[in-house]
Design an enzyme around this catalytic site. Structure first.
Site, PDB file in Angstrom:
ATOM      1  N   GLY A  69      38.461  36.514  37.215  1.00 21.45           N
ATOM      2  CA  GLY A  69      38.441  36.354  35.758  1.00 21.45           C
ATOM      3  C   GLY A  69      39.077  37.524  35.022  1.00 21.45           C
ATOM      4  N   HIS A 130      42.355  46.627  40.433  1.00 22.56           N
ATOM      5  CA  HIS A 130      41.565  46.013  41.507  1.00 22.56           C
ATOM      6  C   HIS A 130      41.054  47.094  42.461  1.00 22.56           C
ATOM      7  CE1 HIS A 130      42.610  42.025  40.300  1.00 22.56           C
ATOM      8  NE2 HIS A 130      43.813  41.994  40.790  1.00 22.56           N
TER       9      HIS A 130
HETATM   10  P1  A3P Z   1      40.166  29.046  38.651  1.00 20.74           P
HETATM   11  O1  A3P Z   1      41.275  29.167  39.659  1.00 20.74           O
HETATM   12  O2  A3P Z   1      38.841  28.787  39.298  1.00 20.74           O
HETATM   13  O3  A3P Z   1      40.455  28.084  37.556  1.00 20.74           O
HETATM   14  P2  A3P Z   1      42.144  36.192  37.450  1.00 20.74           P
HETATM   15  O4  A3P Z   1      42.355  36.226  35.977  1.00 20.74           O
HETATM   16  O5  A3P Z   1      41.292  37.309  37.953  1.00 20.74           O
HETATM   17  O6  A3P Z   1      43.421  36.019  38.173  1.00 20.74           O
HETATM   18  O7  A3P Z   1      41.250  34.912  37.729  1.00 20.74           O
HETATM   19  C1  A3P Z   1      41.779  33.622  37.523  1.00 20.74           C
HETATM   20  C2  A3P Z   1      40.636  32.647  37.340  1.00 20.74           C
HETATM   21  O8  A3P Z   1      40.071  32.822  36.031  1.00 20.74           O
HETATM   22  C3  A3P Z   1      41.122  31.226  37.420  1.00 20.74           C
HETATM   23  O9  A3P Z   1      40.021  30.485  37.942  1.00 20.74           O
HETATM   24  C4  A3P Z   1      41.393  30.920  35.959  1.00 20.74           C
HETATM   25  O10 A3P Z   1      41.444  29.559  35.652  1.00 20.74           O
HETATM   26  C5  A3P Z   1      40.201  31.604  35.306  1.00 20.74           C
HETATM   27  N1  A3P Z   1      40.432  31.908  33.879  1.00 20.74           N
HETATM   28  C6  A3P Z   1      41.573  32.317  33.290  1.00 20.74           C
HETATM   29  N2  A3P Z   1      41.392  32.484  31.975  1.00 20.74           N
HETATM   30  C7  A3P Z   1      40.110  32.174  31.712  1.00 20.74           C
HETATM   31  C8  A3P Z   1      39.326  32.149  30.520  1.00 20.74           C
HETATM   32  N3  A3P Z   1      39.868  32.462  29.346  1.00 20.74           N
HETATM   33  N4  A3P Z   1      38.035  31.799  30.620  1.00 20.74           N
HETATM   34  C9  A3P Z   1      37.508  31.474  31.815  1.00 20.74           C
HETATM   35  N5  A3P Z   1      38.188  31.461  32.969  1.00 20.74           N
HETATM   36  C10 A3P Z   1      39.473  31.826  32.939  1.00 20.74           C
END
Ligand code: A3P
Length: 319
Positions: A69, A130
């Protein structure tokens, strides 16, 4: 093409042959450094970050394991700390025309292949990372900068990561990797910045030891109660949301601005690309808690949950 542009430092090139090495998920190798797996580009940036970054007391570091997230956290913290100069309801809010990754830089990537200049960054300086807690630069540990750590349950993190890396693989012309094979690597700790559980435990312990410095958040909890956690983040960062602001509905506006539905439907996030040519829409998939249930067999659940139990229960961590 991912990982081909190796502008590695001499230091990193000298170190790589001495590190344990394994196959990564996207087709490049992972190297174990200070107990965690990094690809060469990430490691190069991390080494330089460790050596050169000088943290200021007002800095804020947003730390995550990949796919926990990060994109959301960047949007949330940026909009919270800048809510006076950029009101969340404003028609020119930066998040409307820029992807959160373009607004809050990944510090390891900034240090990869060049020496970044952070002197003119708006205050408070926001960075994302990270880096495992053990690899944080000394100045981060010793200054009064703050860390918000966001993690996510291992099942959903894994599924999100598996989708993401397969997208990168197929874009580069490689085959997608079957989920079982990737799960084995994940359970062995072999994932970018893994072992996943050790990463989480490191920040969990740090948050217990220094609760004023490290805030530990879970994706699922923030997803379920965003208003509450946006307020908590503001408080933790020393800019609590006043009663007057609450009365004006600012919390709801911030939450809505950063929501998955809102951000993922913006033109910039549907069709734009980032600094390294990555598609912004790769960071938005489903944005739900529990999506892993659609991909896991009961054997896979058992396998993953066993590792989670073994790794987390000694620390009282429940996820
Ligand atoms: P999913 O693949 O389960 O949909 P990161 O940002 O660390 O790369 O993580 C990506 C994950 O966060 C993805 O999960 C993505 O869809 C979700 N994500 C991105 N923006 C978001 C938001 N505004 N609120 C909640 N989840 C979000």
């Amino acid at each position: 093409e991912y990982m081909r542009d190796e502008k590695l430092s001499e230091e990193c090139k000298m170190l790589l042959p001495h590190l344990p090495k394994t196959k990564g998920w996207v087709g490049h190798h992972l190297y174990k450094y200070e107990g965690f797996w990094h690809n060469n580009r990430h490691l190069d940036g991390l080494l330089s970050y460790q050596r050169h970054f000088s943290a200021n007391d007002g800095d804020v570091l947003l730390v995550t394991t990949p796919k926990s997230g990060t994109t959301w956290l960047k949007a949330a913290v940026f909009s919270i700390v800048n809510r006076v100069c950029h009101p969340p309801g404003s028609k020119n809010h930066p998040l409307l025309t820029e992807n959160p990754h373009g607004i809050v830089p990944f510090i390891e990537l900034q240090y990869y292949g060049s020496m970044p200049d952070f002197t003119n960054m708006p205050l408070p300086r926001l960075f994302s990372s990270h880096s495992p807690v053990i690899s944080l630069p000394k100045s981060v540990q010793e200054s009064h900068c703050k860390i918000i750590y966001l993690c996510r349950n291992p099942r959903d993190t894994f599924v999100s990561f598996w989708h993401f890396t397969n997208k990168l693989r197929t874009q580069a012309g490689a085959e997608a990797t079957p989920i079982e094979e990737t799960l084995n690597m994940f359970c062995n700790g072999e994932s970018l910045c893994g072992p996943f559980w050790d990463h989480v435990v490191g920040y969990w312990n740090a948050s217990l030891k220094k609760p004023d410095k490290v805030m530990f958040l879970r994706y699922e909890e923030v997803r379920a109660h965003p208003d509450e956690y946006f307020k908590k983040m503001a408080e933790f960062l020393g800019c609590p949301i006043s009663e007057e602001e609450k009365g004006e509905g600012i919390v709801e506006e911030l939450v809505k601005l950063c929501s998955f539905d809102h951000l993922s439907n913006l033109e910039v996030n549907k069709t734009g690309t980032g600094k390294f040519g990555e598609a912004n829409n790769a960071f938005f998939r489903r944005g739900q808690a529990g999506d892993s249930a659609n991909y896991f067999t009961s054997e896979m659940i058992d396998k993953l949950d066993k590792v989670t139990y073994e790794k987390f229960s000694p620390y009282g961590l429940i996820m």
